[in-house]
Design a protein around this motif. Structure first.
Motif, PDB file in Angstrom:
ATOM      1  N   VAL A 178       0.888  -1.284  -0.154  1.00 17.25           N
ATOM      2  CA  VAL A 178      -0.037   0.069   0.057  1.00 17.25           C
ATOM      3  C   VAL A 178       0.853   1.264   0.073  1.00 17.25           C
ATOM      4  O   VAL A 178       0.807   1.982  -0.870  1.00 17.25           O
ATOM      5  CB  VAL A 178      -0.894   0.180   1.332  1.00 17.25           C
ATOM      6  CG1 VAL A 178      -1.577   1.238   1.317  1.00 17.25           C
ATOM      7  CG2 VAL A 178      -1.528  -1.397   1.205  1.00 17.25           C
ATOM      8  N   ALA A 179       1.544   1.255   0.774  1.00 19.45           N
ATOM      9  CA  ALA A 179       2.858   2.442   1.017  1.00 19.45           C
ATOM     10  C   ALA A 179       3.644   2.628  -0.068  1.00 19.45           C
ATOM     11  O   ALA A 179       4.220   1.657  -0.600  1.00 19.45           O
ATOM     12  CB  ALA A 179       3.488   2.566   2.287  1.00 19.45           C
ATOM     13  N   GLU A 180       3.694   4.064  -0.751  1.00 13.97           N
ATOM     14  CA  GLU A 180       4.789   3.881  -1.965  1.00 13.97           C
ATOM     15  C   GLU A 180       6.036   3.773  -1.445  1.00 13.97           C
ATOM     16  O   GLU A 180       6.999   3.349  -2.107  1.00 13.97           O
ATOM     17  CB  GLU A 180       4.528   5.178  -2.653  1.00 13.97           C
ATOM     18  CG  GLU A 180       4.567   6.529  -1.558  1.00 13.97           C
ATOM     19  CD  GLU A 180       3.932   7.660  -2.449  1.00 13.97           C
ATOM     20  OE1 GLU A 180       4.761   8.546  -2.603  1.00 13.97           O
ATOM     21  OE2 GLU A 180       2.791   7.864  -2.513  1.00 13.97           O
ATOM     22  N   GLN A 215      -1.711   5.530   5.026  1.00 17.41           N
ATOM     23  CA  GLN A 215      -1.057   4.529   4.031  1.00 17.41           C
ATOM     24  C   GLN A 215      -0.206   3.789   4.896  1.00 17.41           C
ATOM     25  O   GLN A 215      -0.140   2.386   4.507  1.00 17.41           O
ATOM     26  CB  GLN A 215      -0.089   5.267   3.179  1.00 17.41           C
ATOM     27  CG  GLN A 215      -0.555   5.204   1.654  1.00 17.41           C
ATOM     28  CD  GLN A 215       0.336   5.785   0.680  1.00 17.41           C
ATOM     29  OE1 GLN A 215       1.670   5.992   0.856  1.00 17.41           O
ATOM     30  NE2 GLN A 215      -0.142   6.526  -0.382  1.00 17.41           N
ATOM     31  N   GLU A 255      -2.254   1.358   6.910  1.00 18.49           N
ATOM     32  CA  GLU A 255      -2.996   0.145   6.163  1.00 18.49           C
ATOM     33  C   GLU A 255      -1.738  -0.501   5.493  1.00 18.49           C
ATOM     34  O   GLU A 255      -2.071  -1.996   5.409  1.00 18.49           O
ATOM     35  CB  GLU A 255      -3.597   0.630   4.625  1.00 18.49           C
ATOM     36  CG  GLU A 255      -4.633  -0.087   4.185  1.00 18.49           C
ATOM     37  CD  GLU A 255      -5.238   0.594   3.016  1.00 18.49           C
ATOM     38  OE1 GLU A 255      -5.202   1.739   2.864  1.00 18.49           O
ATOM     39  OE2 GLU A 255      -5.578  -0.115   1.963  1.00 18.49           O
ATOM     40  N   HIS A 256      -0.773  -0.225   5.065  1.00 20.71           N
ATOM     41  CA  HIS A 256       0.445  -1.291   4.458  1.00 20.71           C
ATOM     42  C   HIS A 256       0.813  -2.028   5.540  1.00 20.71           C
ATOM     43  O   HIS A 256       0.839  -3.416   5.382  1.00 20.71           O
ATOM     44  CB  HIS A 256       1.630  -0.346   4.378  1.00 20.71           C
ATOM     45  CG  HIS A 256       2.992  -1.078   3.687  1.00 20.71           C
ATOM     46  ND1 HIS A 256       3.039  -0.966   2.469  1.00 20.71           N
ATOM     47  CD2 HIS A 256       3.816  -1.725   4.304  1.00 20.71           C
ATOM     48  CE1 HIS A 256       4.054  -1.827   2.018  1.00 20.71           C
ATOM     49  NE2 HIS A 256       4.505  -2.164   3.306  1.00 20.71           N
TER      50      HIS A 256
END
Ligand SMILES: [Zn+2]
Ligand SMILES: [Zn+2]
Length: 491
Positions: free
Chosen positions: A55-57, A78, A81-82
């Motif tokens: 999820v996280a970039e 983020q 959620e990641h």
């Protein structure tokens, strides 16, 4: 109020300005594997990647000897959620499509901290001898073919190590209120670390290695770390002046709260003078510098001069990673009761350190000092005992394999494959025997090596390549492995 726990996972928060970064760190690393399950931690990490969407970039996963960490950076929502996604992936391992998940997995992508030359790495060699075929001693050996791991085996490993009680969350800011870490519950893992070889008195021995290395077992302290850095600097100067190598590397293995292994590695790859590399001279200089330090000590001004002033800098877009990795020591303290000590951060603690005190500390290292050199190298190391592998003159019964005719001029030895042991006989009739239970055969590009896991030694047996199939037949599938690709081409 700061949160101390999220879903049973201990939380450590240190506010650092900038992007929020977080690391979910498990007290599980390559040392928790067994000789016949090497690579299992890496496999778990890949199965998480296989199952979970990132999820996280900004994210990264790391596996070290002592821990596995999942890092994420970015907007708080983020990051939360990641990590939640990773936790649910862990809870659902192994995936139902396990065979698809491992189909393209290459054990080569596994990297064990510090070991760059696979089983010829002199640091890995010392660890295999010090710790035997478990724990830190495993770092030398290549991974089992991932396709051989069973779903049950993976499930049991995850259940034991990847639990909320065996994890720590570190963050550079407030964790989002909604953050959840849905992991299976389980206790913090505790272990004992058996030492196979912690001999009294310094020893040296020869093995199939590229380069030379020294290790000593120390009580973890800032003093010990800066003294090893000082020794590193003196050895680097000495080998450089002698023209036999460029530089020496500082090595450290965090074992437990009572012991760290500190050492030095001098390899042909360090710098460009590879062709002039002389292991014998390098070992002699290393030993001479260690003895000088133990005899005379060193003053604080020179130490300060020889210790790096900062940790190795990271490169690229890693501001988020830099800030979270600086918190990793806290996670390690929490999970393992110990953490790596950095020379650059220790100098301020040395105000009371006298040359006499440094002499006492370094003298204390000698009883556990081990130096490894390549086969054929016979360094003159006064007061260190040679302690190479035991050999006999007795050739056990078994099938005798000789080198092909074209190689017999150079290799008058033979390989004997018996019912319960594999022996190598050198041209002078010295027999080195490896019981099958201790044997591991490693192959790549036609180069074949035989390891004695109990000795922590390796013998190249490529001249007996015709015997590969016979060796395969007498060994369990997990004891015939593909070697890892190495930095140098001439492995
Ligand atoms: Zn990988
Ligand atoms: Zn041996």
């Amino acid at each position: 109020m700061r949160r101390e726990e999220i879903d049973g996972v201990a939380v450590i928060q240190r506010d650092v300005p900038g992007t929020l970064a977080a690391s979910l760190t498990f007290g599980c690393g390559a040392r928790d594997e067994e000789i016949d399950s090497i690579g299992l931690t890496h496999l778990v990490q890949h199965l998480v990647d296989w199952t979970a969407d990132h999820v996280a970039e900004k994210h990264e996963d790391n596996i070290w000897m002592n821990d596995t960490s999942f890092l994420a950076g970015g907007p708080p929502g983020q990051v939360a959620e990641h990590l939640a996604t990773i936790c649910s992936a862990i809870s659902n391992l192994p995936p139902e499509d396990l065979s698809d998940a491992v189909a393209d997995l290459n054990a080569d992508s596994r990297y064990v901290s510090n070991i760059e030359e696979g089983l010829r790495d002199p640091w890995g060699a010392l660890l295999s001898r010090r710790f035997g075929p478990s724990g830190y001693g495993l770092s030398r050996w290549p991974a089992v073919d991932y396709k051989l791991f069973t779903a049950d085996e993976i499930r049991r490993y995850v259940e034991r190590f990847f639990t909320s009680g065996n994890a720590v969350l570190t963050l550079t800011g407030e964790p989002p209120q909604a953050m959840r870490l849905p992991l299976p519950a389980g206790p913090r893992v505790t272990r004992s670390t058996p030492l196979v070889n912690n001999q009294m008195g310094p020893i040296w021995y020869a093995d199939e290695v590229r380069g030379v290395a020294l290790t000593v077992g120390v009580e973890p302290s800032a003093e010990a770390v800066v003294l090893m850095w000082a020794l590193r600097s003196r050895v680097a100067e000495a080998v450089d002046e002698a023209g036999v190598a460029i530089g020496a590397e500082f090595m450290c293995e965090v074992v437990d709260s009572t012991r760290h292994e500190l050492g030095l590695r001098v390899t042909p790859d360090f710098g460009r003078k590879g062709k002039n590399f002389d292991a014998t001279v390098a070992a002699e200089l290393l030993w001479a510098e260690l003895q000088r330090l133990a005899a005379d000590g060193i003053d604080r001004v020179e130490i300060a001069d020889r210790v790096p002033t900062q940790r190795m800098a990271m490169e690229g877009d890693i501001e988020w990673m830099q800030s979270i990795s600086e918190l990793q020591a806290l996670a390690h303290q929490e999970l393992l009761g110990t953490a790596e000590i950095y020379g650059s951060e220790s100098l301020s603690e040395l105000t009371g350190l006298t040359p006499d005190a440094t002499r006492d500390i370094v003298s204390g290292w000698l009883s556990s000092a081990m130096i490894v050199v390549p086969y054929g190298s016979k360094p003159d190391l006064p007061r260190a005992t040679e302690d190479s592998c035991p050999t006999t003159r007795f050739v056990p019964a078994g099938e005798v394999v000789r080198p092909p005719f074209s190689k017999r001029f150079h290799n008058k030895g033979k390989l004997v494959i018996g019912i319960d042991a594999i022996s190598t006989v050198d041209g002078d009739g010295n027999v080195h025997t490896v019981p099958l239970s201790q044997a591991l055969v490693v192959e790549r590009f036609g180069v074949i090596r035989l390891a004695h896991l109990g000795h922590g030694c390796v013998t190249t047996i490529s001249d007996f390549a015709d015997a590969a199939d016979k060796l395969r037949a007498v060994l369990p599938p997990r004891r015939f492995r593909q070697a890892v690709k190495q930095l140098s081409s001439n492995w």
